[in-house]
Design a protein around this motif. Structure first.
Motif, short mmCIF file in Angstrom:
data_model
loop_
_atom_site.label_atom_id
_atom_site.label_comp_id
_atom_site.label_asym_id
_atom_site.label_seq_id
_atom_site.Cartn_x
_atom_site.Cartn_y
_atom_site.Cartn_z
N THR A 163 0.73 -0.83 -0.19
CA THR A 163 -0.13 -0.09 0.04
C THR A 163 1.08 1.32 -0.29
OG1 THR A 163 -0.52 0.26 2.88
CG2 THR A 163 -1.99 -1.05 1.42
N LEU A 164 -0.13 2.46 -0.53
CA LEU A 164 1.38 3.68 -0.61
C LEU A 164 1.40 4.01 1.27
CD1 LEU A 164 2.03 6.31 -2.10
CD2 LEU A 164 0.11 6.84 -1.29
N ASN A 165 0.45 3.62 2.01
CA ASN A 165 0.76 4.54 2.86
C ASN A 165 2.32 3.10 4.13
OD1 ASN A 165 -1.56 5.40 3.37
ND2 ASN A 165 -2.16 4.19 5.25
N ASN A 166 2.21 2.26 3.61
CA ASN A 166 3.35 1.06 4.02
C ASN A 166 4.52 1.37 3.53
OD1 ASN A 166 2.11 -0.34 6.27
ND2 ASN A 166 1.40 -1.88 4.57
N VAL A 167 4.23 2.01 1.62
CA VAL A 167 5.54 2.27 0.76
C VAL A 167 6.66 3.18 1.22
CG1 VAL A 167 6.08 2.92 -1.42
CG2 VAL A 167 5.20 0.82 -0.96
N MET A 168 5.23 4.17 2.01
CA MET A 168 5.37 5.86 2.57
C MET A 168 6.62 5.35 3.67
SD MET A 168 5.65 8.15 0.25
CE MET A 168 6.28 7.02 -1.33
N THR A 169 6.04 4.93 4.60
CA THR A 169 6.67 4.30 5.74
C THR A 169 8.49 3.67 5.44
OG1 THR A 169 4.85 4.36 7.18
CG2 THR A 169 6.70 2.92 8.11
N THR A 170 7.88 3.26 4.67
CA THR A 170 9.94 1.91 4.49
C THR A 170 10.72 3.18 3.78
OG1 THR A 170 8.62 0.04 4.13
CG2 THR A 170 10.68 0.43 3.08
N ILE A 171 10.06 4.01 2.78
CA ILE A 171 11.29 4.72 2.28
C ILE A 171 11.32 5.81 3.00
CG2 ILE A 171 11.41 6.56 0.28
CD1 ILE A 171 9.66 4.77 -1.63
N LEU A 172 9.84 7.04 3.63
CA LEU A 172 10.40 7.96 4.06
C LEU A 172 11.47 7.88 5.98
CD1 LEU A 172 7.62 10.02 3.34
CD2 LEU A 172 9.62 10.49 2.98
N THR A 173 10.74 7.02 6.82
CA THR A 173 11.89 6.17 7.54
C THR A 173 13.22 5.67 7.12
OG1 THR A 173 11.24 4.05 8.03
CG2 THR A 173 10.43 5.82 8.96
N GLY A 174 13.74 5.18 5.51
CA GLY A 174 14.71 4.80 5.56
C GLY A 174 15.71 6.38 5.60
N ILE A 175 15.44 7.70 5.93
CA ILE A 175 16.18 9.09 6.51
C ILE A 175 16.12 9.30 7.45
CG2 ILE A 175 15.92 11.51 5.76
CD1 ILE A 175 14.12 11.18 3.36
N SER A 176 17.94 9.20 7.99
CA SER A 176 17.48 9.56 8.77
C SER A 176 17.04 10.16 10.16
CB SER A 176 19.99 9.75 9.45
OG SER A 176 19.31 10.83 9.03
N GLU A 177 17.31 11.44 9.54
CA GLU A 177 16.14 12.61 10.21
C GLU A 177 14.55 12.43 10.74
OE1 GLU A 177 19.25 14.33 8.47
OE2 GLU A 177 17.90 13.39 7.52
N VAL A 187 6.23 8.13 10.17
CA VAL A 187 5.05 8.52 9.81
C VAL A 187 3.66 8.22 9.30
CG1 VAL A 187 4.65 8.51 6.84
CG2 VAL A 187 7.04 8.13 7.21
N ASN A 188 3.05 10.05 9.76
CA ASN A 188 2.01 9.75 10.46
C ASN A 188 1.32 9.60 9.33
OD1 ASN A 188 -0.66 10.82 10.67
ND2 ASN A 188 -0.10 11.78 13.44
N THR A 189 0.56 8.57 8.94
CA THR A 189 -0.66 7.99 7.87
C THR A 189 -2.16 8.40 8.22
OG1 THR A 189 -0.90 6.12 8.35
CG2 THR A 189 1.34 6.19 7.19
N SER A 190 -2.20 8.75 9.23
CA SER A 190 -3.95 8.96 9.88
C SER A 190 -4.81 10.21 8.47
CB SER A 190 -4.28 9.78 10.76
OG SER A 190 -3.21 10.85 10.78
N ASN A 191 -4.39 10.38 8.13
CA ASN A 191 -4.95 12.11 7.05
C ASN A 191 -4.45 11.30 5.32
OD1 ASN A 191 -6.56 13.33 9.02
ND2 ASN A 191 -3.87 13.93 9.48
N ALA A 192 -4.02 10.25 5.30
CA ALA A 192 -4.22 9.75 3.79
C ALA A 192 -5.49 9.34 3.40
CB ALA A 192 -3.12 8.56 4.14
#
Length: 325
Positions: free
Chosen positions: A126-140, A144-149
């Motif tokens: 899902t987009l939610n899970n893909v974004m969580t994977t990609i964005l949490t791969g950034i150290s900062e 990823v909050n998906t409550s408004n996705a």
């Protein structure tokens, strides 16, 4: 009121463009601040990114740390009332640019977000899970909050070609599914552009005259990723053709995404100038008001996408697609 917190050689300093006696004493050591701006790479989504310019301090701030250090940490907040009610506008590292006898100028910088996704990385989720994977791969970014996705998260299915920056790849993917994301601290917020998050209702005394305009309409949107040239058409055949990348291989999924892009792109654009004391919206919020200044009254809804802050005057100009009746 502008509240600036900066840490210099381990010491926290509270400064402003005026003397303020709130929970703490804020010293008048801020001479000027370039107006920051938050905006999207496309009108149908992506990373809603904050950009800023310079902040100029009085040399007095550095009495105990002269010459001023090359870098300092800075947080710029705004409040109309109390420290507790302050909203953070921008925070990050400031790099020294110029020193003279009457001022010290720093340039505000955001994180580089320079992590990359490797060539040949497969995504099928899902987009939610893909974004969580990609964005949490950034150290900062830790969350990823998906409550408004989107309530039913779209399906993503593709393989990367070549190394790509996580932040740029994430921006491209979410825009193809008419989502945006923005980063606040260590959290990225994913927002469905087809819905509203919070609503800010304004009276006629809480905003300055708005503007409304139409872009050249989109006649069609064609995907250029799969080799099939799937294309969807709007009701404006006299418009322009848009080409986009897509992140799925199934025609039905692609067509849904293209239709959503057409809907967002062909909405009327609106902007309104608001005192920050009345509202400081976030990306995805709705601004709603009645415009009684036109020939006939208009009921106006704007989805907030672009933010131009005038901190020295305590104003914010909000722009986005909307609807007027």
């Amino acid at each position: 009121m502008i509240l600036v917190k900066t840490t210099i050689d381990g010491t926290l300093h509270r400064v402003s463009n005026e003397v303020l006696s709130l929970d703490h004493l804020w010293y008048p050591y801020v001479i000027s601040i370039s107006n920051p701006m938050m905006s999207l790479p496309t009108d149908h989504g992506g990373w809603c990114r904050m950009t800023a310019g310079d902040i100029v301090f009085a040399p007095k701030l550095f009495d105990d740390d002269w010459p001023p250090p090359k870098t300092i940490d800075v947080e710029i907040d705004y409040t109309a009332t109390t420290e507790a009610a302050a909203t953070t506008i921008i925070s990050g590292t400031a790099i020294r640019r110029e020193i003279d006898y009457k001022s010290v100028t720093y340039t505000l910088k955001q994180p580089d977000y320079d992590e990359t996704v490797s060539d040949g990385t497969v995504y099928n989720d899902t987009l939610n899970n893909v974004m969580t994977t990609i964005l949490t791969g950034i150290s900062e970014i830790s969350t990823v909050n998906t409550s408004n996705a989107r309530a039913t998260s779209p399906s993503v299915n593709f393989t990367t070609s070549g190394d790509q920056l996580n932040i740029e790849l994430a921006s491209k993917i979410v825009s193809s599914y008419t989502h945006l994301f923005y980063i606040d601290g260590s959290t990225a917020y994913l927002v469905d552009m087809k819905t509203c998050v919070d609503t800010h209702d304004l009276t006629e005394y809480q905003f300055f005259p708005p503007k409304y305009w139409d872009k050249e309409p989109i006649a069609s949107v064609k995907e250029i990723t799969t080799g099939n040239d799937y294309t969807r058409f709007s009701s404006y055949p006299q418009g322009v053709e848009m080409t986009v990348d897509v992140y799925h291989s199934t025609e039905a999924n692609i067509n849904t995404a293209l239709d959503d892009i057409i809907t967002i792109e062909n909405r009327v654009r609106c902007s309104v100038r608001i005192p920050m004391a009345e509202a400081i919206p976030s990306p995805g919020d709705r601004i709603r008001f009645n415009d009684t200044r036109t020939r006939n009254d208009l009921s106006v809804n704007i989805r907030a996408r672009v933010f131009r802050y005038d901190l020295n005057r305590g104003m914010i100009n909000v722009e986005g697609e909307g609807w007027i009746t």
